[in-house]
Design a protein around this motif. Sequence first.
Motif, PDB file in Angstrom:
ATOM      1  N   LEU A 208       6.252 -59.570 -16.887  1.00 41.54           N
ATOM      2  CA  LEU A 208       5.900 -58.804 -15.694  1.00 41.54           C
ATOM      3  C   LEU A 208       5.687 -57.331 -16.028  1.00 41.54           C
ATOM      4  O   LEU A 208       4.731 -56.708 -15.556  1.00 41.54           O
ATOM      5  CB  LEU A 208       7.008 -58.941 -14.639  1.00 41.54           C
TER       6      LEU A 208
ATOM      7  N   SER B 123       2.402 -56.818 -17.939  1.00 43.95           N
ATOM      8  CA  SER B 123       1.254 -56.997 -17.036  1.00 43.95           C
ATOM      9  C   SER B 123       1.099 -55.804 -16.103  1.00 43.95           C
ATOM     10  O   SER B 123      -0.020 -55.340 -15.829  1.00 43.95           O
ATOM     11  CB  SER B 123       1.427 -58.287 -16.231  1.00 43.95           C
TER      12      SER B 123
ATOM     13  N   CYS C 135      -1.644 -60.604 -10.601  1.00 47.22           N
ATOM     14  CA  CYS C 135      -1.352 -62.022 -10.803  1.00 47.22           C
ATOM     15  C   CYS C 135      -2.247 -62.632 -11.879  1.00 47.22           C
ATOM     16  O   CYS C 135      -1.809 -63.482 -12.665  1.00 47.22           O
ATOM     17  CB  CYS C 135      -1.507 -62.779  -9.484  1.00 47.22           C
TER      18      CYS C 135
ATOM     19  N   VAL D 218      -1.083 -61.445 -15.407  1.00 46.12           N
ATOM     20  CA  VAL D 218       0.054 -62.215 -15.932  1.00 46.12           C
ATOM     21  C   VAL D 218      -0.459 -63.414 -16.727  1.00 46.12           C
ATOM     22  O   VAL D 218       0.035 -63.709 -17.832  1.00 46.12           O
ATOM     23  CB  VAL D 218       0.983 -62.673 -14.787  1.00 46.12           C
TER      24      VAL D 218
ATOM     25  N   VAL E 205       5.399 -68.360 -16.902  1.00 45.27           N
ATOM     26  CA  VAL E 205       4.320 -67.820 -16.073  1.00 45.27           C
ATOM     27  C   VAL E 205       4.528 -68.198 -14.611  1.00 45.27           C
ATOM     28  O   VAL E 205       4.334 -67.381 -13.704  1.00 45.27           O
ATOM     29  CB  VAL E 205       2.948 -68.325 -16.567  1.00 45.27           C
TER      30      VAL E 205
ATOM     31  N   ALA F  97       7.148 -65.967 -13.156  1.00 48.21           N
ATOM     32  CA  ALA F  97       6.604 -64.618 -13.028  1.00 48.21           C
ATOM     33  C   ALA F  97       5.673 -64.502 -11.823  1.00 48.21           C
ATOM     34  O   ALA F  97       5.684 -63.496 -11.108  1.00 48.21           O
ATOM     35  CB  ALA F  97       5.866 -64.230 -14.309  1.00 48.21           C
ATOM     36  N   GLU F  98       4.877 -65.520 -11.595  1.00 44.43           N
ATOM     37  CA  GLU F  98       3.986 -65.514 -10.439  1.00 44.43           C
ATOM     38  C   GLU F  98       4.759 -65.710  -9.133  1.00 44.43           C
ATOM     39  O   GLU F  98       4.295 -65.311  -8.068  1.00 44.43           O
ATOM     40  CB  GLU F  98       2.931 -66.630 -10.573  1.00 44.43           C
TER      41      GLU F  98
ATOM     42  N   PRO G 281       7.062 -61.600  -8.509  1.00 44.11           N
ATOM     43  CA  PRO G 281       6.242 -60.604  -9.217  1.00 44.11           C
ATOM     44  C   PRO G 281       6.768 -59.175  -9.175  1.00 44.11           C
ATOM     45  O   PRO G 281       5.992 -58.232  -9.273  1.00 44.11           O
ATOM     46  CB  PRO G 281       4.895 -60.717  -8.489  1.00 44.11           C
TER      47      PRO G 281
END
Length: 519
Positions: free
Chosen positions: A162, A165, A184, A187, A375, A378-379, A382
């Motif tokens: 995160l 990104s 998003c 990421v 991932v 993380a999504e 966020p």
Amino acid sequence: MSFTLSRDNYAFDDPCRKPTQTSTCSSEDDSSSDHKRNNSHGDVDMSKPFFNPAGLNWFVTGLFVVGDLAGGGIVALPTAIIQAEFWTGLIVCMILIGVVTYTAYVLGLSWNILLSTWPEYRHHCRKPYPEIGGRAMGPTCQLLVSICIDVTQFGISVVYLLLASKNIQNMIIAFSSGGNLSFCILVLIVAACLLPLCFLKSPQDFWWAVVIAMMTTSAAVILIIVGSIIDYGTCHEAAQLPPFKTTNLFLSMGTLLFSVGGHSAFPTIQHDMKQPKEFTRSVILAFTIMAFMYVPVCIMGYLVYGDSLRDSIIPSIQTVWIQQAINILITIHCILTLTIVFNPLMQEVEDIFHVPQKFGPKRVLVRTGIMIAVVFVAESVPTFGPLLDLVGGSTLTLTSVILPCLFYIYLNAYKRKEEATGKPGTGPVGWRDVFTYNEKPTLTICIIIIIIGLVGGGCATFSAIVELTSTQFAVPCYVSVFQAKHNASAAQTNCCGPFQNLTTYKGATCSDPNLKFYL
């Protein structure tokens, strides 16, 4: 199948030596001959300290530890210090650096006890930290340590993904005349670019990556201090501390622990040293370097920006080229450090699925699956600030503060009892032995640290959960795509002052203020 600490029976009862599964601590080719070594230690001379000619020296290992720890934490650490009313936070930070230095030291001693007592650990071992727990307190503890480490490394991986990104998004905004790319989507792109590095086997295969990460962090620290000095004239007079809140103090402890705790990977790093007995030197070097990095950044953040700081100090640096240079350096650090953060987790999962230690399609499949899981989280969450606090206060406190001391007093008692009686042990020692065979100063220090970890980590975890589910809740990426877009400011600079509207440069555009960040 029973678990025993007896060296004479390891060929049958050791969890690394189960004949029905691939060993976690074995020779490179996993051949069956590795399981045929008898109780005479085979060709392993246990009277000599372990030496790995292809391993890392203690100096590079120290840089490796710095690369593992510093970077993601350093940009959030000034915010944590502000949350705790600076002086309180700074004192707590220095105490924690001392605590984790000691716990890293005793964790290194624990691994050396395994190397000097059981010969199988002198080969490649996928799960050194769980093996320490298993030898100290039995197979149930070994399983719990594995789960704890997996959760810790997984959470750290999400935070670093995160942060990298977010930094890249800020760079795009700064260098593309107002253009933007969805966070998003970034990421996904960062994860895809990082995946090939994750296929490397162990730290000695990518030592260069983490040394570079340490160097980029050092350069970032210098630039943060330079940028803060430039902003001092404009921002210092208006800098102020937020109202003190107990929950903020506990949240800051989570960030502080995240910034200085990385012990889950330490035994893996130590195992790849030429002489693991020299790990103490590496620990002292690493935490000395970190103290010289952290303290100046925290002081400048307090003096210059005060409560205008948010999740990261980087957007508060108002000289754009310095701000974005720091962004680039920290992003490089996060991407490279993820290689070592991922490694213990990936080796653990590979052992569950009996993946050969040589590179092959099974390794690619398993490690790709882990990246997909990271991932997804993380999504789903966020925002890295509250997640960083949660990881720091919970599993990272266990692996970096509590468990190293607990395991050491058990293993040290086992070793000293064996030396005193002249007989090899037959199982984990009990509490009576722990108090009998450990020196009183060592026992006292370890008990105090364990209590501090339990109280501080518990409070930090509770506060982080409240923060994550309420005031800092962010809509998941796969939900936000269906919502109406909010036209927030595309500026990437957080201006200073009580209303977050003071700038060093005339005509500079400030990001949207967030006056309730500490409330």
